[in-house]
Motif scaffolding. Structure first.
Motif, PDB file in Angstrom:
ATOM      1  N   UNK A 153      24.992  -8.891 -32.813  1.00 13.69           N
ATOM      2  CA  UNK A 153      26.426  -9.129 -32.985  1.00 13.69           C
ATOM      3  C   UNK A 153      26.684 -10.320 -33.890  1.00 13.69           C
ATOM      4  N   UNK A 154      25.867 -11.362 -33.757  1.00 12.62           N
ATOM      5  CA  UNK A 154      26.038 -12.545 -34.587  1.00 12.62           C
ATOM      6  C   UNK A 154      25.748 -12.284 -36.048  1.00 12.62           C
ATOM      7  N   UNK A 155      24.689 -11.512 -36.326  1.00 10.82           N
ATOM      8  CA  UNK A 155      24.349 -11.201 -37.711  1.00 10.82           C
ATOM      9  C   UNK A 155      25.400 -10.298 -38.349  1.00 10.82           C
ATOM     10  N   UNK A 156      25.931  -9.357 -37.586  1.00 10.04           N
ATOM     11  CA  UNK A 156      26.930  -8.440 -38.134  1.00 10.04           C
ATOM     12  C   UNK A 156      28.284  -9.116 -38.349  1.00 10.04           C
ATOM     13  N   UNK A 157      28.644 -10.034 -37.440  1.00 12.97           N
ATOM     14  CA  UNK A 157      29.957 -10.684 -37.546  1.00 12.97           C
ATOM     15  C   UNK A 157      29.929 -11.954 -38.364  1.00 12.97           C
ATOM     16  N   UNK A 158      28.760 -12.586 -38.477  1.00 15.32           N
ATOM     17  CA  UNK A 158      28.659 -13.850 -39.195  1.00 15.32           C
ATOM     18  C   UNK A 158      29.132 -15.037 -38.381  1.00 15.32           C
ATOM     19  N   UNK A 159      29.288 -14.875 -37.075  1.00 19.82           N
ATOM     20  CA  UNK A 159      29.825 -15.930 -36.223  1.00 19.82           C
ATOM     21  C   UNK A 159      28.756 -16.954 -35.843  1.00 19.82           C
ATOM     22  N   UNK A 160      29.075 -18.232 -36.048  1.00 15.94           N
ATOM     23  CA  UNK A 160      28.165 -19.305 -35.654  1.00 15.94           C
ATOM     24  C   UNK A 160      28.030 -19.371 -34.144  1.00 15.94           C
ATOM     25  N   UNK A 161      29.145 -19.172 -33.440  1.00 10.93           N
ATOM     26  CA  UNK A 161      29.110 -19.234 -31.983  1.00 10.93           C
ATOM     27  C   UNK A 161      28.233 -18.122 -31.410  1.00 10.93           C
ATOM     28  N   UNK A 162      28.306 -16.926 -31.997  1.00  9.64           N
ATOM     29  CA  UNK A 162      27.479 -15.831 -31.512  1.00  9.64           C
ATOM     30  C   UNK A 162      26.001 -16.093 -31.766  1.00  9.64           C
ATOM     31  N   UNK A 163      25.684 -16.641 -32.937  1.00  6.09           N
ATOM     32  CA  UNK A 163      24.288 -16.962 -33.229  1.00  6.09           C
ATOM     33  C   UNK A 163      23.798 -18.082 -32.316  1.00  6.09           C
ATOM     34  N   UNK A 164      24.685 -19.038 -32.000  1.00  5.44           N
ATOM     35  CA  UNK A 164      24.320 -20.096 -31.067  1.00  5.44           C
ATOM     36  C   UNK A 164      24.073 -19.525 -29.679  1.00  5.44           C
ATOM     37  N   UNK A 165      24.901 -18.560 -29.300  1.00  2.67           N
ATOM     38  CA  UNK A 165      24.703 -17.908 -28.010  1.00  2.67           C
ATOM     39  C   UNK A 165      23.393 -17.114 -27.997  1.00  2.67           C
ATOM     40  N   UNK A 170      31.172  -8.264 -31.131  1.00  2.55           N
ATOM     41  CA  UNK A 170      30.916  -9.581 -30.540  1.00  2.55           C
ATOM     42  C   UNK A 170      31.630  -9.731 -29.199  1.00  2.55           C
ATOM     43  N   UNK A 171      32.887  -9.296 -29.141  1.00  4.78           N
ATOM     44  CA  UNK A 171      33.632  -9.397 -27.885  1.00  4.78           C
ATOM     45  C   UNK A 171      33.013  -8.505 -26.805  1.00  4.78           C
ATOM     46  N   UNK A 172      32.559  -7.324 -27.201  1.00  2.00           N
ATOM     47  CA  UNK A 172      31.926  -6.413 -26.238  1.00  2.00           C
ATOM     48  C   UNK A 172      30.637  -7.035 -25.698  1.00  2.00           C
ATOM     49  N   UNK A 173      29.841  -7.588 -26.600  1.00  2.79           N
ATOM     50  CA  UNK A 173      28.579  -8.209 -26.183  1.00  2.79           C
ATOM     51  C   UNK A 173      28.839  -9.390 -25.255  1.00  2.79           C
ATOM     52  N   UNK A 174      29.840 -10.192 -25.565  1.00  6.20           N
ATOM     53  CA  UNK A 174      30.172 -11.336 -24.717  1.00  6.20           C
ATOM     54  C   UNK A 174      30.593 -10.869 -23.320  1.00  6.20           C
ATOM     55  N   UNK A 175      31.368  -9.797 -23.257  1.00  5.71           N
ATOM     56  CA  UNK A 175      31.838  -9.286 -21.962  1.00  5.71           C
ATOM     57  C   UNK A 175      30.671  -8.748 -21.131  1.00  5.71           C
ATOM     58  N   UNK A 176      29.807  -7.952 -21.775  1.00  5.45           N
ATOM     59  CA  UNK A 176      28.645  -7.400 -21.062  1.00  5.45           C
ATOM     60  C   UNK A 176      27.706  -8.524 -20.627  1.00  5.45           C
ATOM     61  N   UNK A 177      27.520  -9.510 -21.517  1.00  2.42           N
ATOM     62  CA  UNK A 177      26.653 -10.650 -21.202  1.00  2.42           C
ATOM     63  C   UNK A 177      27.184 -11.418 -20.001  1.00  2.42           C
ATOM     64  N   UNK A 178      28.500 -11.550 -19.928  1.00  3.15           N
ATOM     65  CA  UNK A 178      29.101 -12.278 -18.816  1.00  3.15           C
ATOM     66  C   UNK A 178      28.788 -11.580 -17.488  1.00  3.15           C
ATOM     67  N   UNK A 179      28.840 -10.259 -17.507  1.00  6.10           N
ATOM     68  CA  UNK A 179      28.533  -9.490 -16.292  1.00  6.10           C
ATOM     69  C   UNK A 179      27.075  -9.668 -15.890  1.00  6.10           C
ATOM     70  N   UNK A 231      29.637 -20.475 -18.828  1.00  4.00           N
ATOM     71  CA  UNK A 231      30.591 -21.354 -19.510  1.00  4.00           C
ATOM     72  C   UNK A 231      30.483 -21.186 -21.021  1.00  4.00           C
ATOM     73  N   UNK A 232      29.244 -21.045 -21.525  1.00  4.04           N
ATOM     74  CA  UNK A 232      29.037 -20.882 -22.963  1.00  4.04           C
ATOM     75  C   UNK A 232      29.652 -19.603 -23.494  1.00  4.04           C
ATOM     76  N   UNK A 233      29.599 -18.540 -22.708  1.00  2.00           N
ATOM     77  CA  UNK A 233      30.198 -17.269 -23.134  1.00  2.00           C
ATOM     78  C   UNK A 233      31.714 -17.398 -23.265  1.00  2.00           C
TER      79      UNK A 233
END
Length: 312
Positions: free
Chosen positions: A29-41, A117-126, A174-176
């Motif tokens: 998700x981080x590579x596809x979106x380019x998000x620093x927060x996702x790559x940090x996660x 990215x949002x989907x991955x964050x939601x699944x990760x939270x679960x 908390x990080x998610x």
């Protein structure tokens, strides 16, 4: 506190498998979106996966039986490997997240579609939540057993794998949330500041967790004593023996996760014979181990009190 190594190992394995799956999903998700927060996660979850592997090593090494060269066993090896796991959190998670976040703030970034990215964050939270609840259930059960608060048990327990899972899963949850807020902020404003700031905050969170775990394991490696309520119970069990007049000095030290050594200078009744003192010592040893399963070694030193020395 006494802890089940088998139960803790199961908690660690569940956390490790969850983190491995989450790390891969976050990376994609981080590579596809380019998000620093996702790559940090993704770095966060990867560091947590390495941590869980080291915690498994910690549990295995601590469980090795004593031998001639290590008569007190290998319990403290568990504290050492748990400390190495904490360093993995510091270097692999906190270091990357903070530096990458600062780079994003200063150089900017281009975000693409964030749906994945949002989907991955939601699944990760679960998934992280399931792992956290498993560890929390273990903490709650042990706190109820010892009659103390959950935070008190977590701060004083010698079960460093359990403590690491609880703190790291709590930080992960908390990080998610932080990552999601960072993505949303950048999406709404068009500024990379929010995504980069989220990455830095995730790194700071991991830094705090890593330092807390390092400090806890250093204390155990040096020779941490048991908590005051358990020490009071040990003293009471010693005094309950009819031949024991007073406990002159009581010292305890964790020799490994859930393994406590008790050393005490005990004033025995002057009327007790040498054979009676030997029997009393054996009975105290048996009673302590039966009442408190965390006690693995007992050393008693018959010692008169100073008052008796002076009067004689």
């Amino acid at each position: 506190m006494a802890d089940s190594s088998g139960e803790s190992l199961g908690t660690v394995i569940v956390a490790g498998l969850a983190n491995l799956a989450i790390a891969v999903a976050k990376l994609v998700a981080g590579l596809l979106s380019g998000s620093a927060a996702m790559l940090s996660e993704a770095a966060h979850s990867a560091a947590d996966t390495v941590t869980e592997v080291l915690l498994v090593v910690s549990v295995r090494r601590a469980g090795k039986p004593a031998d001639r060269r290590h008569p007190f066993g290998y319990g403290k090896a568990g504290f050492f490997w748990a400390m190495m796991a904490a360093f993995a959190t510091l270097v692999g998670g906190a270091g990357f997240s903070i530096t990458h976040g600062l780079h994003t703030i200063s150089h900017g970034e281009e975000l693409s579609d964030l749906t994945l990215s949002y989907v991955v964050l939601a699944v990760s939270f679960v998934l992280e939540g399931i792992s956290f609840l498993k560890g929390f259930a273990q903490v709650r059960g042990q706190a109820r057993k010892w009659g103390i608060g959950r935070l008190t048990l977590l701060s004083r327990t010698s079960d460093t794998p359990l403590k690491a899972v609880i703190l790291e899963d709590g930080a992960a949850l908390a990080g998610l949330v932080i990552a999601a807020l960072g993505l949303l902020g950048s999406q709404l404003t068009g500024s990379a500041l929010w995504d980069g700031l989220a990455s830095v905050l995730i790194g700071v969170l991991l830094l705090a967790v890593g330092l807390a775990l390092v400090a806890a394991n250093v204390s155990l490696l040096i020779g941490q004593s048991v908590s005051r309520p358990v020490e009071t119970e040990i003293r009471a069990l010693l005094l309950a023996q009819p031949e024991v007049v007073d406990v002159v000095e009581l010292m305890t030290m964790y020799m490994g996760p859930g393994a406590l050594m008790v050393a005490a200078k005990v004033d025995f009744d002057d009327d007790a014979s040498a054979a009676g003192v030997e029997i009393a010592c054996d009975e105290v040893d048996r009673r302590l181990r039966a009442e408190l399963s965390l006690i693995t070694q007992v050393f008693l030193d018959p010692t008169p009190t100073r008052r008796q020395d002076q009067s004689s």
